[in-house]
Design a protein around this motif. Structure first.
Motif, PDB file in Angstrom:
ATOM      1  N   THR A  18       0.826  -1.207   0.000  1.00  0.00           N
ATOM      2  CA  THR A  18       0.000   0.000   0.000  1.00  0.00           C
ATOM      3  C   THR A  18       0.859   1.255   0.000  1.00  0.00           C
ATOM      4  OG1 THR A  18      -1.734  -1.211   1.197  1.00  0.00           O
ATOM      5  CG2 THR A  18      -1.853   1.195   1.213  1.00  0.00           C
ATOM      6  N   ASP A  19       1.961   1.247   0.756  1.00  0.00           N
ATOM      7  CA  ASP A  19       2.827   2.429   0.808  1.00  0.00           C
ATOM      8  C   ASP A  19       3.413   2.735  -0.570  1.00  0.00           C
ATOM      9  OD1 ASP A  19       2.341   2.756   3.475  1.00  0.00           O
ATOM     10  OD2 ASP A  19       4.225   1.843   4.147  1.00  0.00           O
ATOM     11  N   ASP A  20       3.878   1.708  -1.269  1.00  0.00           N
ATOM     12  CA  ASP A  20       4.447   1.931  -2.598  1.00  0.00           C
ATOM     13  C   ASP A  20       3.381   2.401  -3.583  1.00  0.00           C
ATOM     14  OD1 ASP A  20       6.964   1.263  -1.744  1.00  0.00           O
ATOM     15  OD2 ASP A  20       6.930  -0.765  -2.579  1.00  0.00           O
ATOM     16  N   LEU A  21       2.163   1.859  -3.460  1.00  0.00           N
ATOM     17  CA  LEU A  21       1.081   2.287  -4.341  1.00  0.00           C
ATOM     18  C   LEU A  21       0.711   3.736  -4.070  1.00  0.00           C
ATOM     19  CD1 LEU A  21      -1.067   1.698  -6.476  1.00  0.00           C
ATOM     20  CD2 LEU A  21      -2.560   0.847  -4.636  1.00  0.00           C
ATOM     21  N   ALA A  22       0.653   4.119  -2.801  1.00  0.00           N
ATOM     22  CA  ALA A  22       0.321   5.504  -2.449  1.00  0.00           C
ATOM     23  C   ALA A  22       1.374   6.468  -2.995  1.00  0.00           C
ATOM     24  CB  ALA A  22       0.201   5.641  -0.933  1.00  0.00           C
ATOM     25  N   ALA A  23       2.649   6.101  -2.883  1.00  0.00           N
ATOM     26  CA  ALA A  23       3.720   6.966  -3.392  1.00  0.00           C
ATOM     27  C   ALA A  23       3.631   7.091  -4.911  1.00  0.00           C
ATOM     28  CB  ALA A  23       5.080   6.408  -2.975  1.00  0.00           C
ATOM     29  N   LEU A  24       3.384   5.965  -5.589  1.00  0.00           N
ATOM     30  CA  LEU A  24       3.246   5.984  -7.042  1.00  0.00           C
ATOM     31  C   LEU A  24       2.084   6.888  -7.464  1.00  0.00           C
ATOM     32  CD1 LEU A  24       3.725   4.808  -9.957  1.00  0.00           C
ATOM     33  CD2 LEU A  24       2.070   3.024  -9.328  1.00  0.00           C
ATOM     34  N   CYS A  25       0.935   6.715  -6.827  1.00  0.00           N
ATOM     35  CA  CYS A  25      -0.243   7.493  -7.211  1.00  0.00           C
ATOM     36  C   CYS A  25      -0.050   8.974  -6.912  1.00  0.00           C
ATOM     37  CB  CYS A  25      -1.487   6.948  -6.512  1.00  0.00           C
ATOM     38  SG  CYS A  25      -1.979   5.308  -7.115  1.00  0.00           S
ATOM     39  N   ASP A  26       0.665   9.299  -5.851  1.00  0.00           N
ATOM     40  CA  ASP A  26       0.977  10.710  -5.569  1.00  0.00           C
ATOM     41  C   ASP A  26       1.789  11.311  -6.703  1.00  0.00           C
ATOM     42  OD1 ASP A  26      -0.404  10.833  -3.208  1.00  0.00           O
ATOM     43  OD2 ASP A  26       1.351  10.505  -1.926  1.00  0.00           O
ATOM     44  N   ARG A  27       2.768  10.555  -7.199  1.00  0.00           N
ATOM     45  CA  ARG A  27       3.583  11.060  -8.310  1.00  0.00           C
ATOM     46  C   ARG A  27       2.753  11.188  -9.581  1.00  0.00           C
ATOM     47  NH1 ARG A  27       7.083   7.210  -6.074  1.00  0.00           N
ATOM     48  NH2 ARG A  27       6.763   5.757  -7.822  1.00  0.00           N
ATOM     49  N   LEU A  28       1.909  10.218  -9.834  1.00  0.00           N
ATOM     50  CA  LEU A  28       1.116  10.237 -11.065  1.00  0.00           C
ATOM     51  C   LEU A  28       0.053  11.332 -11.043  1.00  0.00           C
ATOM     52  CD1 LEU A  28       0.638   6.414 -11.770  1.00  0.00           C
ATOM     53  CD2 LEU A  28       2.196   8.007 -12.914  1.00  0.00           C
ATOM     54  N   ARG A  29      -0.371  11.744  -9.875  1.00  0.00           N
ATOM     55  CA  ARG A  29      -1.366  12.823  -9.793  1.00  0.00           C
ATOM     56  C   ARG A  29      -0.784  14.172 -10.180  1.00  0.00           C
ATOM     57  NH1 ARG A  29      -5.010  11.889  -4.424  1.00  0.00           N
ATOM     58  NH2 ARG A  29      -6.156  13.643  -5.321  1.00  0.00           N
ATOM     59  N   ALA A  30       0.541  14.240 -10.348  1.00  0.00           N
ATOM     60  CA  ALA A  30       1.186  15.456 -10.841  1.00  0.00           C
ATOM     61  C   ALA A  30       1.333  15.443 -12.367  1.00  0.00           C
ATOM     62  CB  ALA A  30       2.565  15.619 -10.194  1.00  0.00           C
ATOM     63  N   GLU A  31       0.917  14.357 -13.010  1.00  0.00           N
ATOM     64  CA  GLU A  31       1.046  14.222 -14.462  1.00  0.00           C
ATOM     65  C   GLU A  31      -0.181  14.811 -15.172  1.00  0.00           C
ATOM     66  OE1 GLU A  31       3.606  12.869 -16.029  1.00  0.00           O
ATOM     67  OE2 GLU A  31       4.530  11.357 -14.747  1.00  0.00           O
ATOM     68  N   ARG A  32      -0.026  15.076 -16.482  1.00  0.00           N
ATOM     69  CA  ARG A  32      -1.155  15.552 -17.290  1.00  0.00           C
ATOM     70  C   ARG A  32      -2.113  14.410 -17.600  1.00  0.00           C
ATOM     71  NH1 ARG A  32      -0.353  16.495 -22.110  1.00  0.00           N
ATOM     72  NH2 ARG A  32       1.661  15.454 -22.317  1.00  0.00           N
ATOM     73  N   PHE A  33      -1.561  13.214 -17.785  1.00  0.00           N
ATOM     74  CA  PHE A  33      -2.380  12.049 -18.088  1.00  0.00           C
ATOM     75  C   PHE A  33      -1.693  10.819 -17.532  1.00  0.00           C
ATOM     76  CE2 PHE A  33       0.655  12.122 -21.570  1.00  0.00           C
ATOM     77  CZ  PHE A  33       0.972  10.789 -21.745  1.00  0.00           C
ATOM     78  N   VAL A  34      -2.476   9.763 -17.383  1.00  0.00           N
ATOM     79  CA  VAL A  34      -1.938   8.465 -16.989  1.00  0.00           C
ATOM     80  C   VAL A  34      -2.613   7.412 -17.857  1.00  0.00           C
ATOM     81  CG1 VAL A  34      -3.645   8.234 -15.131  1.00  0.00           C
ATOM     82  CG2 VAL A  34      -1.574   6.829 -15.103  1.00  0.00           C
ATOM     83  N   THR A  35      -1.808   6.520 -18.424  1.00  0.00           N
ATOM     84  CA  THR A  35      -2.383   5.425 -19.210  1.00  0.00           C
ATOM     85  C   THR A  35      -2.684   4.264 -18.273  1.00  0.00           C
ATOM     86  OG1 THR A  35      -0.167   4.646 -19.799  1.00  0.00           O
ATOM     87  CG2 THR A  35      -1.266   6.123 -21.349  1.00  0.00           C
ATOM     88  N   VAL A  36      -3.805   3.585 -18.535  1.00  0.00           N
ATOM     89  CA  VAL A  36      -4.324   2.581 -17.598  1.00  0.00           C
ATOM     90  C   VAL A  36      -4.774   1.343 -18.364  1.00  0.00           C
ATOM     91  CG1 VAL A  36      -5.918   2.165 -15.674  1.00  0.00           C
ATOM     92  CG2 VAL A  36      -5.227   4.514 -16.231  1.00  0.00           C
ATOM     93  N   ASP A  37      -4.495   0.190 -17.802  1.00  0.00           N
ATOM     94  CA  ASP A  37      -4.997  -1.067 -18.339  1.00  0.00           C
ATOM     95  C   ASP A  37      -5.177  -2.025 -17.166  1.00  0.00           C
ATOM     96  OD1 ASP A  37      -5.900  -2.850 -20.281  1.00  0.00           O
ATOM     97  OD2 ASP A  37      -3.904  -3.629 -20.705  1.00  0.00           O
TER      98      ASP A  37
END
Length: 394
Positions: A18-37
């Protein structure tokens, strides 16, 4: 002088905590877009079992092991709900359904590259592989397309395969948006994304699933039984989490609606119904649904499917509309299926002023106006060289 080689893609991160996922999502929330599958299993269940989520921003790629022990996916839900970050999918419906079930909300905003590609002229329901070749210059390794994504541990090749989907999707998204912005068609895409963003798109109403069986009868008592047992199958399949067709096949539902069994022995005579099923909990609840439907007054029975009002469409006019649709699709580089369906053309030919999507918005501009002109004799079709042309009489 040797050319500088492009920097290799960083290895995808495997997220299991969960900690690694939270850190990843925090970084991705600073992006313009995120690709998802996603990778999921559904062959043996009614509800999809989420196994893997792939995410990529402009600078990193990660594979989330959704089945990792103790992993809380809440940070992912927060990322998908962040309106500042565009969520890019290819053929998004099943992925979005999974996230709606998991988090109670549809990701916002959504961009579906399959729909966008249809607007951009890549044809009907273009595959991810085809877009990879055309816009990312990449070829997809299909070795793990039918992999068991619920098995653990995930292999290195599975992780690489999963990551490739969102890695190439970044270039596809960039290429499509550049083309659509250049052609002034981003608003067209936005209209199509509205349906994907509507939670109602993914909800199944048990009381209306019988209509999908397209019964060829006007007998309202039969239709009342079919409605009841189709609704029973949907709820029972959800309850025990089994695919509806594995529980009871469509043809068996139609047979049961016709015979209206009253006892387990009578129910067991239907094709595909075992004696054990008929005498068990599911069989008992099915027989109860049949009894309730048989007791309904005529006023509570469903109406028989209505024939289309008015005369049948002229086959010749429908054929002309199909030619016009093909010509307009070719002219505007838009997939014909995205503009109008076969049923739309039938109604357009048969009805004076049908209320159809093709007569609204960008579809009217691309095809609808010309179709009305063709119907009224203000437009004709001709041939110039090897192309169909539009001719204004007089």
């Amino acid at each position: 002088m040797s050319r500088r080689q492009p920097a290799p893609e960083p290895a995808p991160a495997l997220i299991t905590t969960t900690d690694d996922l939270a850190a990843l999502c925090d970084r991705l929330r600073a992006e313009r877009f995120v690709t998802v599958d996603t990778e999921f299993m559904r062959e043996r269940t009614y509800w999809p079992e989420l196994c893997v989520v792939q995410l990529a921003g402009e600078r990193e790629v990660a594979v989330v092991d959704a089945l990792a022990e103790g992993l809380d996916l809440a940070p992912l839900g927060a990322l998908l709900a962040d309106p500042r970050v565009v969520k890019v999918f290819h053929a998004a419906r099943q992925d979005v359904e999974i996230f709606l079930l998991k988090f109670g909300a549809v990701p916002v905003p959504i961009f579906d590259t399959q729909i966008a590609a249809m607007v951009a002229g890549f044809g009907d329901q273009v595959s991810y592989d085809a877009l990879c070749r055309a816009l990312a210059g990449a070829h997809i390794d299909k070795a793990h397309r039918f992999s068991d994504w619920s098995a653990r541990p995930l292999s290195a090749s599975q992780i690489a395969y999963a990551a490739a989907d969102v890695t190439h999707l970044r270039k596809i998204y960039a290429g499509l948006t550049a083309r659509l912005e250049r052609e002034g068609r981003m608003e067209w895409v936005a209209e199509e994304m509205a349906a994907l963003a509507d939670p109602a798109t993914y909800r199944v109403d048990p009381e209306t699933v019988w209509e999908r069986l397209r019964p060829r009868t006007h007998n309202r008592r039969f239709l009342g039984l079919l409605r009841a047992i189709a609704a029973w199958r949907e709820r029972e399949a959800q309850r025990i989490n089994i695919p509806r067709q594995r529980l009871v096949k469509d043809e068996t539902l139609l047979e049961i609606a016709a015979t209206a069994p009253e006892t387990p022995a009578e129910l067991a005579r239907a094709r595909g119904i075992s004696e054990g099923f008929a005498k068990g909990k599911s069989g008992a609840s099915l027989l109860a649904a049949i009894r309730e439907a048989k007791a309904l007054p005529d006023s509570a029975l469903p109406e028989a499917p209505r024939d289309r009002a008015g005369p049948a469409p002229s086959p010749a006019l429908v054929a002309l509309l199909k030619v016009l649709l093909a010509a307009k699709s070719e002219e505007h580089h838009v997939a014909p299926r995205l503009i109008a369906s076969g049923e739309d053309l039938d109604r357009l030919a048969a009805e004076a002023t049908p209320d159809l999507p093709v007569l609204h918005g960008w579809r009217r501009e691309v095809f609808g106006e010309a179709a009305l002109a063709l119907k009224s004799g203000r437009l004709a079709l001709g041939v110039e060289g090897r192309r169909v042309t539009l001719v204004r009489p007089g």
